[in-house]
Motif scaffolding. Structure first.
Motif, PDB file in Angstrom:
ATOM      1  N   ALA A 155       0.827  -1.210   0.000  1.00 22.46           N
ATOM      2  CA  ALA A 155       0.000   0.000   0.000  1.00 22.46           C
ATOM      3  C   ALA A 155       0.861   1.261   0.000  1.00 22.46           C
ATOM      4  CB  ALA A 155      -0.916  -0.003   1.213  1.00 22.46           C
ATOM      5  N   PHE A 156       2.082   1.147   0.496  1.00 21.39           N
ATOM      6  CA  PHE A 156       2.978   2.304   0.581  1.00 21.39           C
ATOM      7  C   PHE A 156       4.014   2.301  -0.528  1.00 21.39           C
ATOM      8  CE2 PHE A 156       1.823   1.064   4.944  1.00 21.39           C
ATOM      9  CZ  PHE A 156       1.021   2.140   5.254  1.00 21.39           C
ATOM     10  N   HIS A 157       3.828   1.441  -1.489  1.00 19.94           N
ATOM     11  CA  HIS A 157       4.829   1.287  -2.539  1.00 19.94           C
ATOM     12  C   HIS A 157       4.915   2.553  -3.387  1.00 19.94           C
ATOM     13  CE1 HIS A 157       7.350  -0.567  -5.510  1.00 19.94           C
ATOM     14  NE2 HIS A 157       6.501  -0.203  -6.468  1.00 19.94           N
ATOM     15  N   VAL A 158       6.121   3.044  -3.558  1.00 25.28           N
ATOM     16  CA  VAL A 158       6.387   4.209  -4.387  1.00 25.28           C
ATOM     17  C   VAL A 158       7.509   3.823  -5.343  1.00 25.28           C
ATOM     18  CG1 VAL A 158       7.181   6.612  -4.371  1.00 25.28           C
ATOM     19  CG2 VAL A 158       5.761   5.760  -2.515  1.00 25.28           C
ATOM     20  N   SER A 159       7.332   4.147  -6.610  1.00 19.86           N
ATOM     21  CA  SER A 159       8.357   3.787  -7.580  1.00 19.86           C
ATOM     22  C   SER A 159       9.617   4.609  -7.337  1.00 19.86           C
ATOM     23  CB  SER A 159       7.857   4.036  -9.008  1.00 19.86           C
ATOM     24  OG  SER A 159       7.774   5.421  -9.247  1.00 19.86           O
ATOM     25  N   VAL A 160      10.709   4.139  -7.884  1.00 12.76           N
ATOM     26  CA  VAL A 160      11.981   4.825  -7.729  1.00 12.76           C
ATOM     27  C   VAL A 160      11.896   6.230  -8.319  1.00 12.76           C
ATOM     28  CG1 VAL A 160      14.418   4.794  -8.418  1.00 12.76           C
ATOM     29  CG2 VAL A 160      13.281   2.675  -7.719  1.00 12.76           C
ATOM     30  N   ARG A 161      11.263   6.357  -9.468  1.00 13.19           N
ATOM     31  CA  ARG A 161      11.104   7.663 -10.109  1.00 13.19           C
ATOM     32  C   ARG A 161      10.313   8.618  -9.208  1.00 13.19           C
ATOM     33  NH1 ARG A 161       9.233   7.710 -16.089  1.00 13.19           N
ATOM     34  NH2 ARG A 161      11.449   7.526 -16.398  1.00 13.19           N
ATOM     35  N   GLN A 162       9.237   8.092  -8.579  1.00 11.54           N
ATOM     36  CA  GLN A 162       8.438   8.940  -7.700  1.00 11.54           C
ATOM     37  C   GLN A 162       9.237   9.371  -6.469  1.00 11.54           C
ATOM     38  OE1 GLN A 162       5.147   6.256  -7.194  1.00 11.54           O
ATOM     39  NE2 GLN A 162       3.814   7.484  -8.534  1.00 11.54           N
ATOM     40  N   ARG A 163      10.084   8.458  -5.953  1.00  4.23           N
ATOM     41  CA  ARG A 163      10.922   8.807  -4.815  1.00  4.23           C
ATOM     42  C   ARG A 163      11.900   9.925  -5.169  1.00  4.23           C
ATOM     43  NH1 ARG A 163      13.227   3.317  -2.738  1.00  4.23           N
ATOM     44  NH2 ARG A 163      12.245   2.615  -4.629  1.00  4.23           N
ATOM     45  N   TYR A 164      12.519   9.829  -6.338  1.00  2.00           N
ATOM     46  CA  TYR A 164      13.449  10.870  -6.767  1.00  2.00           C
ATOM     47  C   TYR A 164      12.735  12.198  -6.984  1.00  2.00           C
ATOM     48  CZ  TYR A 164      17.302   7.607  -7.247  1.00  2.00           C
ATOM     49  OH  TYR A 164      18.291   6.712  -6.987  1.00  2.00           O
ATOM     50  N   ARG A 165      11.541  12.155  -7.551  1.00  3.86           N
ATOM     51  CA  ARG A 165      10.773  13.378  -7.741  1.00  3.86           C
ATOM     52  C   ARG A 165      10.424  14.009  -6.391  1.00  3.86           C
ATOM     53  NH1 ARG A 165       6.538  11.573 -12.470  1.00  3.86           N
ATOM     54  NH2 ARG A 165       8.018  11.729 -14.185  1.00  3.86           N
ATOM     55  N   LEU A 166      10.010  13.181  -5.449  1.00  2.00           N
ATOM     56  CA  LEU A 166       9.667  13.672  -4.122  1.00  2.00           C
ATOM     57  C   LEU A 166      10.892  14.272  -3.432  1.00  2.00           C
ATOM     58  CD1 LEU A 166       7.472  13.972  -1.998  1.00  2.00           C
ATOM     59  CD2 LEU A 166       8.077  11.708  -1.147  1.00  2.00           C
ATOM     60  N   ARG A 167      12.032  13.584  -3.516  1.00  2.00           N
ATOM     61  CA  ARG A 167      13.259  14.117  -2.928  1.00  2.00           C
ATOM     62  C   ARG A 167      13.631  15.450  -3.566  1.00  2.00           C
ATOM     63  NH1 ARG A 167      16.900   8.653  -2.919  1.00  2.00           N
ATOM     64  NH2 ARG A 167      15.761   7.586  -1.272  1.00  2.00           N
ATOM     65  N   PHE A 168      13.523  15.541  -4.879  1.00  2.00           N
ATOM     66  CA  PHE A 168      13.841  16.778  -5.587  1.00  2.00           C
ATOM     67  C   PHE A 168      12.922  17.904  -5.135  1.00  2.00           C
ATOM     68  CE2 PHE A 168      13.146  19.657  -9.172  1.00  2.00           C
ATOM     69  CZ  PHE A 168      14.438  20.110  -9.366  1.00  2.00           C
ATOM     70  N   LEU A 169      11.629  17.607  -5.033  1.00  2.00           N
ATOM     71  CA  LEU A 169      10.667  18.615  -4.607  1.00  2.00           C
ATOM     72  C   LEU A 169      10.961  19.101  -3.193  1.00  2.00           C
ATOM     73  CD1 LEU A 169       8.073  20.177  -5.238  1.00  2.00           C
ATOM     74  CD2 LEU A 169       6.797  18.270  -4.294  1.00  2.00           C
ATOM     75  N   VAL A 170      11.253  18.179  -2.297  1.00  2.00           N
ATOM     76  CA  VAL A 170      11.573  18.544  -0.914  1.00  2.00           C
ATOM     77  C   VAL A 170      12.835  19.395  -0.879  1.00  2.00           C
ATOM     78  CG1 VAL A 170      12.333  17.625   1.317  1.00  2.00           C
ATOM     79  CG2 VAL A 170      10.377  16.608   0.162  1.00  2.00           C
ATOM     80  N   CYS A 171      13.862  19.020  -1.640  1.00  2.00           N
ATOM     81  CA  CYS A 171      15.105  19.792  -1.680  1.00  2.00           C
ATOM     82  C   CYS A 171      14.868  21.194  -2.233  1.00  2.00           C
ATOM     83  CB  CYS A 171      16.164  19.074  -2.509  1.00  2.00           C
ATOM     84  SG  CYS A 171      16.814  17.615  -1.690  1.00  2.00           S
ATOM     85  N   MET A 172      14.043  21.306  -3.264  1.00  2.00           N
ATOM     86  CA  MET A 172      13.762  22.617  -3.838  1.00  2.00           C
ATOM     87  C   MET A 172      13.017  23.507  -2.842  1.00  2.00           C
ATOM     88  SD  MET A 172      15.233  22.780  -6.673  1.00  2.00           S
ATOM     89  CE  MET A 172      14.561  24.297  -7.277  1.00  2.00           C
ATOM     90  N   VAL A 173      12.034  22.955  -2.160  1.00  2.00           N
ATOM     91  CA  VAL A 173      11.284  23.720  -1.160  1.00  2.00           C
ATOM     92  C   VAL A 173      12.215  24.174  -0.037  1.00  2.00           C
ATOM     93  CG1 VAL A 173       9.516  23.541   0.630  1.00  2.00           C
ATOM     94  CG2 VAL A 173       9.049  22.707  -1.676  1.00  2.00           C
ATOM     95  N   LEU A 174      13.090  23.290   0.420  1.00  2.00           N
ATOM     96  CA  LEU A 174      14.029  23.658   1.476  1.00  2.00           C
ATOM     97  C   LEU A 174      15.012  24.723   0.997  1.00  2.00           C
ATOM     98  CD1 LEU A 174      14.760  20.196   3.114  1.00  2.00           C
ATOM     99  CD2 LEU A 174      13.393  22.062   4.037  1.00  2.00           C
ATOM    100  N   ALA A 175      15.456  24.641  -0.244  1.00  2.00           N
ATOM    101  CA  ALA A 175      16.376  25.646  -0.787  1.00  2.00           C
ATOM    102  C   ALA A 175      15.702  27.004  -0.863  1.00  2.00           C
ATOM    103  CB  ALA A 175      16.868  25.219  -2.162  1.00  2.00           C
ATOM    104  N   VAL A 176      14.459  27.055  -1.328  1.00  2.00           N
ATOM    105  CA  VAL A 176      13.737  28.326  -1.415  1.00  2.00           C
ATOM    106  C   VAL A 176      13.523  28.909  -0.027  1.00  2.00           C
ATOM    107  CG1 VAL A 176      11.512  29.347  -2.004  1.00  2.00           C
ATOM    108  CG2 VAL A 176      12.636  27.836  -3.626  1.00  2.00           C
TER     109      VAL A 176
END
Length: 164
Positions: free
Chosen positions: A23-44
């Motif tokens: 139920a919590f399965h997230v693809s590798v691509r989705q994980r990278y997108r999520l990490r990128f989004l979190v990093c961008m928000v933290l940078a801003v």
């Protein structure tokens, strides 16, 4: 026999883990997108915090170095032509939020609090100012050039005192 039991245990454990985490399965691509989004928000957020802290620090340093409770950084320099008012005789004009004119020295210390409707730069130790009047457009300039119209002009010294 032992190997076969081990394989069954591993397959069974794999199925259990897959059923639990499925139920919590997230693809590798989705994980990278999520990490990128979190990093961008933290940078801003870091950039915005840096800008805010720099502004607070700059205002505080200006107030401390000037020894003035109202540093010129609380006011904006008067806009002349395409830039800030030039320093003349070590003084430049400043403007408050209501559009009133005052004067600050070249180090940013407020010499005369903004209180005049309009004022010219200092010349020969005095400045021509007024408390009344209105901004008029130069005829034929299509709104590009203006002048201040008043019948109540007087001169002040560098302390803001009226002189005759």
């Amino acid at each position: 026999m032992l190997w076969r039991n081990m394989r069954i245990y591993t397959e069974e454990r794999y199925r259990m883990m897959h059923d639990y985490y499925g139920a919590f399965h997230v693809s590798v691509r989705q994980r990278y997108r999520l990490r990128f989004l979190v990093c961008m928000v933290l940078a801003v957020l870091a950039i915005l915090l840096e800008i805010r802290l720099f502004t607070l620090y700059h205002d505080r340093c200006t107030a401390i170095s000037s020894g003035n409770s109202h540093p010129a950084s609380l006011y904006v320099p008067y806009r002349y032509d395409n830039g800030n008012d030039p320093v003349q005789e070590g003084v430049y004009r400043i403007v408050d939020e209501k559009g009133r004119i005052g004067y600050a020295d070249k180090h940013g210390n407020t010499l005369i609090e903004p209180r005049f409707a309009f004022g010219f730069p200092f010349e020969n130790g005095k400045a021509k100012v007024t408390d009344t009047g209105e901004l008029e457009e130069v005829p034929g300039s299509d709104g590009e050039y203006h002048y201040w119209e008043s019948d109540d002009w007087y001169y002040i010294d560098r302390k803001g005192q009226r002189i005759e």
